[in-house]
Design a protein around this motif. Structure first.
Motif, short mmCIF file in Angstrom:
data_model
loop_
_atom_site.label_atom_id
_atom_site.label_comp_id
_atom_site.label_asym_id
_atom_site.label_seq_id
_atom_site.Cartn_x
_atom_site.Cartn_y
_atom_site.Cartn_z
N UNK A 97 0.79 -1.24 0.00
CA UNK A 97 0.00 0.00 0.00
C UNK A 97 0.82 1.28 0.00
N UNK A 98 2.14 1.19 0.16
CA UNK A 98 2.98 2.38 0.15
C UNK A 98 3.20 2.86 -1.29
N UNK A 99 3.58 4.12 -1.43
CA UNK A 99 3.75 4.69 -2.77
C UNK A 99 5.14 5.30 -2.96
N UNK A 100 6.12 4.82 -2.18
CA UNK A 100 7.50 5.26 -2.39
C UNK A 100 7.91 6.48 -1.61
N UNK A 101 7.01 7.04 -0.80
CA UNK A 101 7.35 8.23 -0.02
C UNK A 101 6.36 8.33 1.14
N UNK A 102 6.83 8.89 2.26
CA UNK A 102 5.96 9.17 3.41
C UNK A 102 5.88 10.69 3.56
N UNK A 103 4.89 11.32 2.92
CA UNK A 103 4.89 12.78 2.80
C UNK A 103 4.71 13.52 4.12
N UNK A 104 4.21 12.85 5.17
CA UNK A 104 4.11 13.52 6.46
C UNK A 104 5.49 13.91 7.00
N UNK A 105 6.54 13.25 6.49
CA UNK A 105 7.89 13.57 6.96
C UNK A 105 8.47 14.82 6.30
N UNK A 106 7.68 15.46 5.45
CA UNK A 106 8.09 16.75 4.87
C UNK A 106 8.54 17.71 5.96
N UNK A 107 7.86 17.68 7.11
CA UNK A 107 8.22 18.61 8.19
C UNK A 107 9.63 18.33 8.72
N UNK A 108 10.00 17.05 8.82
CA UNK A 108 11.37 16.71 9.23
C UNK A 108 12.38 17.11 8.15
N UNK A 109 12.02 16.84 6.90
CA UNK A 109 12.95 17.14 5.81
C UNK A 109 13.16 18.64 5.64
N UNK A 110 12.10 19.41 5.83
CA UNK A 110 12.24 20.87 5.75
C UNK A 110 13.14 21.39 6.87
N UNK A 111 12.96 20.84 8.08
CA UNK A 111 13.82 21.20 9.20
C UNK A 111 15.27 20.84 8.89
N UNK A 112 15.51 19.63 8.40
CA UNK A 112 16.86 19.19 8.06
C UNK A 112 17.48 20.07 6.97
#
Length: 298
Positions: A97-112
């Motif tokens: 059921x996954x689609x190659x990305x977990x978009x909720x982690x955008x907040x972590x990636x933006x911080x990083x």
């Protein structure tokens, strides 16, 4: 109190609606329906909107349960191009059921990304359980030297595909197919150090040589070793945990215990995605996706 890190979507992704144990999402040109146990309420949008979709995941609704995709309009290929935070990669219809990305982690990636860009020096980033490499590409594009670790040869192959799609082959990324615990224990013996560590462990997993990972059993040791390989000028240690029966406070106290004496602060809570409607701009309800804990220096 828990901290809620919220995303309304970014780039080619947004959450359109949710309810009745499902979520309706937009990934680039495709409108997708997937199971979501946290969506306890009724959908806001009319049934006919939910029916006019490109792909629906059917089968086991467990996070790691296998199933298949149904394509109501026309058969679609396995992959399609997407972009988040300026990074090109491939969306992918997987059997889990996954689609190659977990978009909720955008907040972590933006911080990083912000930490890397304002550091004034090349930060060393370690991405454990790195999956298809979107976070690694975001970090490298921002100027970091990245080490990406995943036990799945298939996931490493997908990550390299994403790197090639974005013409980012020259960026300093080490792709390593290995058991995460084995890797960080060896890095500790070598005296290797990292400025940012992202870790996104599964509830259960196996390494390439049959190594067994149980989150509740192995997480404390993993965080202890991660602390040991943080550099003296580290910018942060980030843990994300999915599909576990635990309070945010449990991982909050574990991270506090791990980083005791290091100074700084521990922030813990939930990652949520807010519904954004058909237009991607109309805020609705917030859908909880995972727990997180993040240590940052002061």
């Amino acid at each position: 109190m828990p901290i809620i890190l919220e995303s309304l979507g970014a780039g080619d992704f947004h959450l359109i609606d949710s309810g009745d144990g499902q979520k309706l999402e937009q990934y680039g040109p495709h409108r997708i329906v997937r199971p979501e146990a946290q969506a306890l309420w009724r959908p806001s949008l009319a049934p006919q909107i939910w029916e006019k979709v490109d792909a629906v995941f059917t089968g086991d609704t467990d996070e790691e349960g296998a199933g298949r995709w149904r394509f109501p309009k026309a058969a679609l290929g396995e992959t399609w191009p997407l972009n988040l935070l300026g990074v090109d990669f491939l969306g992918r219809f997987t059997s889990f059921r996954h689609v190659g990305v977990f978009p909720e982690q955008i907040v972590h990636w933006s911080w990083m990304k912000d930490q890397v860009q304002k550091a004034g020096r090349p930060l060393k980033v370690l991405n454990l359980f790195g999956y298809t490499g979107v976070a690694s590409l975001v970090a490298a594009a921002a100027g970091a030297e990245v080490t990406h670790v995943d036990a799945s040869k298939k996931a490493i192959g997908w990550a390299r595909e994403n790197q090639a799609l974005g013409r980012m082959e020259k960026l300093p990324i080490r792709w390593i197919c290995e058991d995460a615990m084995k890797f960080i224990l060896r890095e500790e013996r070598r005296g290797s150090q990292y400025d940012i560590i992202l870790t996104d462990p599964p509830k259960f997993g196996r390494g390439p040589n049959g190594e067994v990972w149980h989150l509740f059993e192995h997480l404390p040791l993993m965080l202890d070793v991660c602390r040991e390989i943080l550099s003296p000028r580290a910018a942060g240690l980030v843990l994300t945990a999915y599909s576990i029966r635990a309070s945010f406070y449990s991982i909050h106290e574990l991270m506090r215990e791990t980083m005791r004496g290091a100074g700084g602060a521990v922030e813990s809570g939930e990652l949520v995605i807010r519904e954004a409607g058909l237009d991607g701009k109309t805020p609705g309800r917030a859908l909880s996706t995972s727990l997180f804990s993040r240590w940052v220096p002061k």
